[in-house]
Design an enzyme around this catalytic site. Structure first.
Site: not given
Ligand SMILES: NC(=O)C1=CN([C@@H]2O[C@H](COP(=O)(O)OP(=O)(O)OC[C@H]3O[C@@H](n4cnc5c(N)ncnc54)[C@H](O)[C@@H]3O)[C@@H](O)[C@H]2O)C=CC1
Ligand SMILES: O=C([O-])CC(=O)C(=O)O
Length: 329
Positions: A14-16, A93, A99, A106, A113, A130, A160, A188
């Protein structure tokens, strides 16, 4: 359509990023126009309603390749029979946040998972992480999935790489189609190393074509490495459509292979190549062949590149030590 659908699980649906990613998967851009997909959307309980809304819109597209959508807040359900797992859900972020601050927030997400993937995934599962900090989140998940071959866990540095392509193309007045073998090493994060010294522009060495060391050091590398922060500053939200696009690129190439003579960037479990600490999930130049990533071997690494690759891997080793001390691996 006679093929069995491929089960694709997207976390943070449901995120962007999810909102950009899901429609592209369902339209066939992830796995190809002859591969039906069944989507499994994992969200936290309060976001299930929003995920249902996205699923309603997916229904309203009448995608011929979309054979069904499941929505759940239970990782054990979401990863049941999963072939491709896109672990996007994490806390993004926000402005001014480093980070490193994200590790603890997180880490707890990726342990259960990983365990659920270990217990329920299909034998051929491929995982792309991701959600940031992507490399270390991938490491956490991988460490909790001992029955899954380690090389099935990857972290995304393709965004990147794509950013680096466009910066170089603009500098030289060429198109991205003229560029090859431009890859990212390391984390990353702002320490990543976009490498012009092995890249080619119309068959010529890219660093020589640029012929401007100051631009490479003071503009190219920082612009690529800090692009995520620049997008947040400009948009007030982190990269979403470009991140979804890179995730599609990553999995598409992993499954279908890279064209002859092309390399791509992916965070993969290090086998110690190029002096990288074994076991870290760090970005290398890779090729995809027969459904597997292989680290490109035998590259000469000069002192300039060496210092940057080592610094980024040292940061990853610190992140690994931090999550270890938090009991997350
Ligand atoms: N590797 C890369 O190149 C990039 C990584 N990112 C990262 O991707 C992540 C997602 O970004 P956005 O979609 O913009 O964030 P967002 O905040 O819009 O969406 C994240 C979603 O994840 C969900 N979520 C949180 N915990 C979850 C859990 N345990 N299980 C399932 N879902 C969960 C949230 O409810 C939310 O809907 C962030 O960590 C961001 O930093 C973003 C851009 C590029
Ligand atoms: O920093 C963030 O949260 C977003 C990100 O990874 C990027 O755009 O590269």
């Amino acid at each position: 359509m006679t093929r069995t659908p491929v089960n694709v699980t997207v976390t943070g649906a449901a995120g962007q990023i999810g909102y950009s990613l899901l429609f592209r998967i369902a339209s066939g851009q992830l796995l190809g126009q002859d591969t039906p997909v069944r989507l499994k959307l994992l969200e936290i309980t309060p976001a299930l309603k929003a995920a249902e809304g996205t699923a309603m819109e997916l229904d309203d597209c009448a995608f011929p390749l979309l054979s069904g959508i499941d929505i759940t807040d239970d990782p054990n359900v979401a990863f049941d029979g999963v072939n491709v797992a896109l672990l996007v859900g994490a806390r993004p972020r926000t402005k001014g946040m480093e980070r490193g601050d994200l590790l603890e927030a997180n880490g707890g997400i990726f342990k259960p998972q990983g365990e659920a993937i270990n217990a329920h995934a299909a034998d051929d599962v491929r995982v792309l992480v991701v959600g940031n900090p992507a490399n270390t989140n991938a490491l956490i998940a991988q460490q909790h999935a001992p029955d899954v071959p380690a090389d099935r866990f990857t972290a995304m540095t393709r965004l990147d790489q794509n950013r680096a392509y466009t910066q170089l193309a603009k500098k030289l007045g060429v198109t991205v189609n003229d560029i090859k073998k431009l890859v990212i090493w390391g984390n990353h994060s702002a320490t990543q190393y976009p490498d012009l010294f092995h890249a080619e522009v119309n068959g010529k060495n890219a660093a020589e074509a640029v012929n401007d060391q100051a631009w490479i050091e003071n503009e190219f590398i920082p612009t690529v490495a800090k692009r995520g922060a620049a997008i947040i500053e400009a948009r007030g939200a982190s990269s979403a459509a470009s991140a979804a696009n890179a995730a599609i690129d990553h999995v598409h190439d992993w499954v279908n292979g890279t064209p002859e003579g092309q390399w791509i960037s992916a965070g993969v479990v290090s086998d110690g190549s190029y002096g990288t600490p074994e076991g870290l999930i760090t970005s290398f130049p890779v090729v995809a062949k027969d459904g597997r990533f292989e680290i490109v071997q035998g590259l000469e690494i000069d002192d300039f590149s060496r210092a940057r690759i080592d610094a980024s891997n040292a940061e990853l080793a610190e992140e690994r030590d931090a999550v270890r001390s938090l009991g997350l691996i």
